[in-house]
Design a protein around this motif. Structure first.
Motif, PDB file in Angstrom:
ATOM      1  N   ALA A   4       0.850  -1.190   0.000  1.00 14.06           N
ATOM      2  CA  ALA A   4       0.000   0.000   0.000  1.00 14.06           C
ATOM      3  C   ALA A   4       0.884   1.238   0.000  1.00 14.06           C
ATOM      4  O   ALA A   4       1.785   1.375   0.836  1.00 14.06           O
ATOM      5  N   VAL A   5       0.628   2.142  -0.942  1.00 17.33           N
ATOM      6  CA  VAL A   5       1.432   3.354  -1.100  1.00 17.33           C
ATOM      7  C   VAL A   5       0.512   4.529  -1.404  1.00 17.33           C
ATOM      8  O   VAL A   5      -0.675   4.365  -1.735  1.00 17.33           O
ATOM      9  N   GLU A  13      -9.010   7.701  -0.612  1.00 16.36           N
ATOM     10  CA  GLU A  13      -8.921   7.277  -2.015  1.00 16.36           C
ATOM     11  C   GLU A  13      -7.509   7.401  -2.578  1.00 16.36           C
ATOM     12  O   GLU A  13      -7.203   6.849  -3.652  1.00 16.36           O
ATOM     13  N   ALA A  14      -6.623   8.104  -1.880  1.00 11.00           N
ATOM     14  CA  ALA A  14      -5.245   8.264  -2.351  1.00 11.00           C
ATOM     15  C   ALA A  14      -4.409   7.007  -2.135  1.00 11.00           C
ATOM     16  O   ALA A  14      -3.299   6.902  -2.665  1.00 11.00           O
ATOM     17  N   VAL A  15      -4.919   6.064  -1.354  1.00 13.41           N
ATOM     18  CA  VAL A  15      -4.163   4.838  -1.068  1.00 13.41           C
ATOM     19  C   VAL A  15      -4.292   3.875  -2.245  1.00 13.41           C
ATOM     20  O   VAL A  15      -5.400   3.533  -2.667  1.00 13.41           O
ATOM     21  N   ASP A  16      -3.167   3.440  -2.767  1.00 13.22           N
ATOM     22  CA  ASP A  16      -3.137   2.455  -3.847  1.00 13.22           C
ATOM     23  C   ASP A  16      -2.423   1.199  -3.375  1.00 13.22           C
ATOM     24  O   ASP A  16      -1.443   1.280  -2.627  1.00 13.22           O
ATOM     25  N   GLY A  55       5.666  14.331  -4.541  1.00 14.97           N
ATOM     26  CA  GLY A  55       6.367  13.856  -5.717  1.00 14.97           C
ATOM     27  C   GLY A  55       7.006  12.491  -5.556  1.00 14.97           C
ATOM     28  O   GLY A  55       7.544  11.938  -6.519  1.00 14.97           O
ATOM     29  N   LYS A  56       6.965  11.938  -4.357  1.00 12.24           N
ATOM     30  CA  LYS A  56       7.522  10.620  -4.104  1.00 12.24           C
ATOM     31  C   LYS A  56       6.413   9.595  -3.914  1.00 12.24           C
ATOM     32  O   LYS A  56       5.309   9.947  -3.524  1.00 12.24           O
ATOM     33  N   GLU A  57       6.720   8.346  -4.204  1.00 12.78           N
ATOM     34  CA  GLU A  57       5.825   7.262  -3.827  1.00 12.78           C
ATOM     35  C   GLU A  57       6.199   6.841  -2.410  1.00 12.78           C
ATOM     36  O   GLU A  57       7.350   6.502  -2.135  1.00 12.78           O
ATOM     37  N   ILE A  58       5.230   6.892  -1.503  1.00  6.97           N
ATOM     38  CA  ILE A  58       5.499   6.682  -0.087  1.00  6.97           C
ATOM     39  C   ILE A  58       4.786   5.431   0.385  1.00  6.97           C
ATOM     40  O   ILE A  58       3.576   5.281   0.191  1.00  6.97           O
ATOM     41  N   GLY A  59       5.517   4.549   1.030  1.00  3.08           N
ATOM     42  CA  GLY A  59       4.928   3.357   1.616  1.00  3.08           C
ATOM     43  C   GLY A  59       4.285   3.656   2.950  1.00  3.08           C
ATOM     44  O   GLY A  59       4.733   4.532   3.693  1.00  3.08           O
ATOM     45  N   MET A  90       8.544   8.514   8.410  1.00  2.00           N
ATOM     46  CA  MET A  90       7.401   9.221   7.841  1.00  2.00           C
ATOM     47  C   MET A  90       7.330   9.039   6.325  1.00  2.00           C
ATOM     48  O   MET A  90       6.271   8.794   5.759  1.00  2.00           O
ATOM     49  N   VAL A  91       8.475   9.212   5.670  1.00  2.00           N
ATOM     50  CA  VAL A  91       8.516   9.176   4.203  1.00  2.00           C
ATOM     51  C   VAL A  91       9.514   8.096   3.795  1.00  2.00           C
ATOM     52  O   VAL A  91      10.725   8.284   3.874  1.00  2.00           O
ATOM     53  N   LYS A  92       9.005   6.942   3.376  1.00  3.52           N
ATOM     54  CA  LYS A  92       9.845   5.796   3.027  1.00  3.52           C
ATOM     55  C   LYS A  92       9.224   5.098   1.822  1.00  3.52           C
ATOM     56  O   LYS A  92       7.997   5.141   1.630  1.00  3.52           O
ATOM     57  N   PRO A  93      10.016   4.427   1.008  1.00  2.00           N
ATOM     58  CA  PRO A  93       9.456   3.824  -0.205  1.00  2.00           C
ATOM     59  C   PRO A  93       8.524   2.655   0.051  1.00  2.00           C
ATOM     60  O   PRO A  93       7.612   2.404  -0.741  1.00  2.00           O
TER      61      PRO A  93
END
Length: 296
Positions: A4-5, A13-16, A55-59, A90-93
């Motif tokens: 999930a990212v 809805e932003a969770v993919d 701008g990053k994909e965040i796990g 907080m911000v990790k792939p």
């Protein structure tokens, strides 16, 4: 593997849920095959952009319970060990809301023997936060402590741990939660109004800020649970806020307290990883008692 990212900030809805390569552990790391991972308010903050990373994909995901699947060099853990861990960041792939996660070996503890993985997954972030906040308060046995949000995940652990330390604990929560909060070890209970300037210490798990600070006595102490977001000191009250840290040795102590019946992990609902967005929507509704947990 699935993970999930978020790739753009927003609501649930932003969770993919996307396909990603299985991560490989480096030295002093282990890979955990995820059995369960709790969903916490910090995940909602990450999702909505509170912590940056545009701008990053965040796990997503900080808590994990599962089985060691692979190890890097210089670790005492073995494949097959059942474990829990805190994956701080907080911000990790990639986070723990995935089928596999790599974490530092020092963040890992053996899983509780008396609860299943779903319940064990609620322990690392919330119990470590409660324990480390109590360390900040540094109250002597017999001192009076008010815990706001005492029926919540962090607050509930804080009440149990504080009572074990010999503190005179009062829990602040909704009226209907009194029986539950007292069952955790609170000697006193209050709802929306607490006696002003009455307590040696305040642990503000409900993030009330200045209203909670007003309930600390002159010269007392206040600890919040959002790093660097504590209110300014007044009346000589020392104010601080915990920034939780991954600590496998401390987590192992908390696991032992679970197995001893001192700490009670609570699960509100369980969702599949594929339904991560639905779990975020449920969290956003509020009124959750215990943690929502994702299973791959």
């Amino acid at each position: 593997m699935r993970a999930a990212v978020v790739r753009s900030f927003g609501g649930p809805e932003a969770v993919d849920v996307v396909e990603r390569e299985v991560p490989v552990p480096a030295a002093r790391q282990v890979r955990i095959k995820v059995a369960a991972a709790a969903l916490n308010p910090v995940d909602a903050g990450v999702r909505s952009g509170v912590f940056g990373g545009a701008g990053k994909e965040i796990g997503l995901g900080w808590d994990v319970a599962g089985t060691v699947d692979a190890t890097g060099a210089a670790t005492a853990w073995s494949v097959g060990d059942e474990v829990v861990a805190l994956d701080y960041g907080m911000v990790k792939p990639l986070g723990t809301h995935a089928e596999y996660v790599v974490v530092d070996a020092g963040a890992v503890a053996a899983a509780p023997a008396t609860v299943d993985a779903v319940h064990a997954a609620t322990l690392p972030l919330n119990a470590l936060t409660a324990a480390q906040a109590l360390d900040l308060l540094d109250l002597a046995p017999g001192a009076s402590l008010l815990v706001t949000g005492a029926a919540g995940a962090v607050g509930g652990y804080a009440v149990q741990l504080a009572a074990r330390r010999g503190l005179a604990v009062t829990g602040l929560a909704r009226e209907g939660d009194e029986e539950f909060v007292r069952s955790l070890g609170a000697a006193g209970f209050v709802t929306g109004q607490a006696a002003p300037a009455a307590y040696d210490g305040v642990l503000d798990a409900a993030v009330l800020g200045e209203p909670a600070l007003a309930w600390a006595r002159d010269g007392g102490v206040y600890a919040g649970v959002i790093p660097q977001a504590q209110p300014a000191s007044v009346r000589g009250v020392r104010t601080d806020a915990v920034e939780v840290s991954a600590d496998g040795a401390r987590l192992a102590e908390l696991v032992r307290l679970v197995d001893a019946g001192v700490l009670s992990p609570r699960v509100a609902e369980v969702f599949s990883l594929a339904d991560a967005a639905k779990a975020h929507a449920r969290l956003a509704e509020g009124g959750v008692r215990g943690r929502l947990v994702l299973i791959p």
